[in-house]
Write a protein that holds these residues in place. Sequence first.
Motif, PDB file in Angstrom:
ATOM      1  N   THR A 203       0.838  -1.186   0.000  1.00  0.00           N
ATOM      2  CA  THR A 203       0.000   0.000   0.000  1.00  0.00           C
ATOM      3  C   THR A 203       0.881   1.246   0.000  1.00  0.00           C
ATOM      4  OG1 THR A 203      -1.838   1.117   1.132  1.00  0.00           O
ATOM      5  CG2 THR A 203      -0.213   0.038   2.519  1.00  0.00           C
ATOM      6  N   LEU A 204       0.405   2.291  -0.629  1.00  0.00           N
ATOM      7  CA  LEU A 204       1.124   3.554  -0.642  1.00  0.00           C
ATOM      8  C   LEU A 204       0.926   4.210   0.714  1.00  0.00           C
ATOM      9  CD1 LEU A 204       2.861   5.307  -2.490  1.00  0.00           C
ATOM     10  CD2 LEU A 204       0.760   6.435  -3.245  1.00  0.00           C
ATOM     11  N   TYR A 205       2.017   4.467   1.412  1.00  0.00           N
ATOM     12  CA  TYR A 205       1.961   5.028   2.761  1.00  0.00           C
ATOM     13  C   TYR A 205       1.284   6.396   2.730  1.00  0.00           C
ATOM     14  CZ  TYR A 205       3.550   6.139   7.478  1.00  0.00           C
ATOM     15  OH  TYR A 205       3.608   6.451   8.811  1.00  0.00           O
ATOM     16  N   GLY A 206       0.199   6.534   3.484  1.00  0.00           N
ATOM     17  CA  GLY A 206      -0.552   7.779   3.486  1.00  0.00           C
ATOM     18  C   GLY A 206      -1.312   8.011   2.201  1.00  0.00           C
ATOM     19  N   GLY A 207      -1.498   6.958   1.415  1.00  0.00           N
ATOM     20  CA  GLY A 207      -2.125   7.077   0.104  1.00  0.00           C
ATOM     21  C   GLY A 207      -3.628   7.266   0.133  1.00  0.00           C
ATOM     22  N   GLU A 208      -4.224   7.079   1.281  1.00  0.00           N
ATOM     23  CA  GLU A 208      -5.666   7.282   1.411  1.00  0.00           C
ATOM     24  C   GLU A 208      -5.933   8.139   2.633  1.00  0.00           C
ATOM     25  OE1 GLU A 208      -8.121   3.788   1.355  1.00  0.00           O
ATOM     26  OE2 GLU A 208      -6.716   2.736   0.062  1.00  0.00           O
ATOM     27  N   GLU A 209      -6.993   8.900   2.579  1.00  0.00           N
ATOM     28  CA  GLU A 209      -7.392   9.692   3.732  1.00  0.00           C
ATOM     29  C   GLU A 209      -8.423   8.908   4.534  1.00  0.00           C
ATOM     30  OE1 GLU A 209      -8.429  13.752   3.255  1.00  0.00           O
ATOM     31  OE2 GLU A 209      -7.010  14.025   1.601  1.00  0.00           O
ATOM     32  N   GLY A 210      -8.410   9.138   5.829  1.00  0.00           N
ATOM     33  CA  GLY A 210      -9.413   8.518   6.686  1.00  0.00           C
ATOM     34  C   GLY A 210     -10.796   9.067   6.389  1.00  0.00           C
ATOM     35  N   LEU A 211     -11.787   8.333   6.785  1.00  0.00           N
ATOM     36  CA  LEU A 211     -13.167   8.740   6.551  1.00  0.00           C
ATOM     37  C   LEU A 211     -13.576   9.849   7.513  1.00  0.00           C
ATOM     38  CD1 LEU A 211     -14.742   5.219   6.007  1.00  0.00           C
ATOM     39  CD2 LEU A 211     -13.983   6.862   4.271  1.00  0.00           C
ATOM     40  N   ASP A 212     -14.417  10.742   7.032  1.00  0.00           N
ATOM     41  CA  ASP A 212     -14.845  11.898   7.828  1.00  0.00           C
ATOM     42  C   ASP A 212     -15.437  11.501   9.167  1.00  0.00           C
ATOM     43  OD1 ASP A 212     -13.990  13.785   5.990  1.00  0.00           O
ATOM     44  OD2 ASP A 212     -15.944  13.933   4.991  1.00  0.00           O
ATOM     45  N   TRP A 213     -16.262  10.466   9.204  1.00  0.00           N
ATOM     46  CA  TRP A 213     -16.941  10.106  10.446  1.00  0.00           C
ATOM     47  C   TRP A 213     -15.975   9.663  11.537  1.00  0.00           C
ATOM     48  CZ3 TRP A 213     -16.607   5.373  12.754  1.00  0.00           C
ATOM     49  CH2 TRP A 213     -16.174   4.296  11.965  1.00  0.00           C
ATOM     50  N   ARG A 214     -14.742   9.257  11.163  1.00  0.00           N
ATOM     51  CA  ARG A 214     -13.773   8.800  12.163  1.00  0.00           C
ATOM     52  C   ARG A 214     -12.907   9.932  12.705  1.00  0.00           C
ATOM     53  NH1 ARG A 214     -12.301   3.808   8.643  1.00  0.00           N
ATOM     54  NH2 ARG A 214     -10.624   5.172   7.941  1.00  0.00           N
ATOM     55  N   ARG A 215     -12.917  11.089  12.074  1.00  0.00           N
ATOM     56  CA  ARG A 215     -12.000  12.179  12.441  1.00  0.00           C
ATOM     57  C   ARG A 215     -12.096  12.572  13.915  1.00  0.00           C
ATOM     58  NH1 ARG A 215      -9.524  13.057   7.933  1.00  0.00           N
ATOM     59  NH2 ARG A 215     -10.592  13.367   5.978  1.00  0.00           N
ATOM     60  N   LYS A 216     -13.259  12.482  14.523  1.00  0.00           N
ATOM     61  CA  LYS A 216     -13.371  12.850  15.934  1.00  0.00           C
ATOM     62  C   LYS A 216     -12.706  11.829  16.858  1.00  0.00           C
ATOM     63  CE  LYS A 216     -18.088  11.086  16.305  1.00  0.00           C
ATOM     64  NZ  LYS A 216     -19.473  11.452  16.528  1.00  0.00           N
ATOM     65  N   TYR A 217     -12.352  10.667  16.314  1.00  0.00           N
ATOM     66  CA  TYR A 217     -11.722   9.618  17.112  1.00  0.00           C
ATOM     67  C   TYR A 217     -10.233   9.433  16.791  1.00  0.00           C
ATOM     68  CZ  TYR A 217     -16.651   8.308  17.409  1.00  0.00           C
ATOM     69  OH  TYR A 217     -18.003   8.310  17.576  1.00  0.00           O
ATOM     70  N   THR A 218      -9.749  10.070  15.729  1.00  0.00           N
ATOM     71  CA  THR A 218      -8.399   9.788  15.255  1.00  0.00           C
ATOM     72  C   THR A 218      -7.597  11.060  15.056  1.00  0.00           C
ATOM     73  OG1 THR A 218      -9.006   9.914  12.906  1.00  0.00           O
ATOM     74  CG2 THR A 218      -9.267   7.760  13.987  1.00  0.00           C
ATOM     75  N   SER A 219      -6.303  10.876  14.850  1.00  0.00           N
ATOM     76  CA  SER A 219      -5.445  11.968  14.423  1.00  0.00           C
ATOM     77  C   SER A 219      -4.580  11.415  13.286  1.00  0.00           C
ATOM     78  CB  SER A 219      -4.562  12.468  15.566  1.00  0.00           C
ATOM     79  OG  SER A 219      -3.727  11.437  16.036  1.00  0.00           O
ATOM     80  N   VAL A 220      -3.945  12.276  12.522  1.00  0.00           N
ATOM     81  CA  VAL A 220      -3.101  11.863  11.411  1.00  0.00           C
ATOM     82  C   VAL A 220      -1.657  12.149  11.793  1.00  0.00           C
ATOM     83  CG1 VAL A 220      -2.517  12.256   8.999  1.00  0.00           C
ATOM     84  CG2 VAL A 220      -4.915  12.286   9.728  1.00  0.00           C
ATOM     85  N   GLY A 221      -0.786  11.203  11.561  1.00  0.00           N
ATOM     86  CA  GLY A 221       0.617  11.403  11.891  1.00  0.00           C
ATOM     87  C   GLY A 221       1.407  10.149  11.606  1.00  0.00           C
ATOM     88  N   ASP A 222       2.603  10.128  12.138  1.00  0.00           N
ATOM     89  CA  ASP A 222       3.490   8.977  11.987  1.00  0.00           C
ATOM     90  C   ASP A 222       3.881   8.475  13.361  1.00  0.00           C
ATOM     91  OD1 ASP A 222       3.852   8.908   9.084  1.00  0.00           O
ATOM     92  OD2 ASP A 222       4.834  10.844   9.370  1.00  0.00           O
ATOM     93  N   LEU A 223       3.840   7.175  13.519  1.00  0.00           N
ATOM     94  CA  LEU A 223       4.357   6.576  14.738  1.00  0.00           C
ATOM     95  C   LEU A 223       5.837   6.262  14.522  1.00  0.00           C
ATOM     96  CD1 LEU A 223       1.522   4.069  15.686  1.00  0.00           C
ATOM     97  CD2 LEU A 223       2.085   6.222  16.811  1.00  0.00           C
ATOM     98  N   PRO A 224       6.639   6.363  15.547  1.00  0.00           N
ATOM     99  CA  PRO A 224       8.053   5.995  15.365  1.00  0.00           C
ATOM    100  C   PRO A 224       8.168   4.532  14.984  1.00  0.00           C
ATOM    101  CG  PRO A 224       7.615   6.783  17.614  1.00  0.00           C
ATOM    102  CD  PRO A 224       6.316   6.746  16.887  1.00  0.00           C
ATOM    103  N   SER A 225       9.125   4.236  14.086  1.00  0.00           N
ATOM    104  CA  SER A 225       9.304   2.832  13.699  1.00  0.00           C
ATOM    105  C   SER A 225      10.328   2.157  14.568  1.00  0.00           C
ATOM    106  CB  SER A 225       9.693   2.675  12.240  1.00  0.00           C
ATOM    107  OG  SER A 225      10.276   3.758  11.660  1.00  0.00           O
TER     108      SER A 225
END
Length: 129
Positions: free
Chosen positions: A107-129
């Motif tokens: 999968t392309l990393y960050g290739g899709e955006e999360g769904l609008d209905w989930r935005r109140k439960y999530t944030s966008v970012g990178d976790l350390p590897s």
Amino acid sequence: MESTEVVRRYWSSVWSRNWAAVGQTLAEDVTVFWPVTREIIRGRDNMVAVNSERRNGWSIDVLEVYDAGEVVVSEVQVPQEDVGIFRVVSIWTVSGGVITSGREYWTLYGGEEGLDWRRKYTSVGDLPS
């Protein structure tokens, strides 16, 4: 050789483009399935060809390799020029010191955006590897 070492050697050989060494990590009748595109790669020669004929401008970073006996799960990152960063989760079956089958999710990393209905439960970012 431990199953995890076979998988690490596979990824190392792909990264160094040592196609003979890649072939040594695969059973002659290996079968690899890519569910995202529904492609099935049958046989060592075809698996080596799929890797060796990929256009250049890419590298491989092994993020994790998990041991589950004969099953090994690997997560790698494949930055590719002019395309982006792929993340690949692979589920490998290893027997007799070679990979006998696999399922890879590219999968392309960050290739899709999360769904609008989930935005109140999530944030966008990178976790350390």
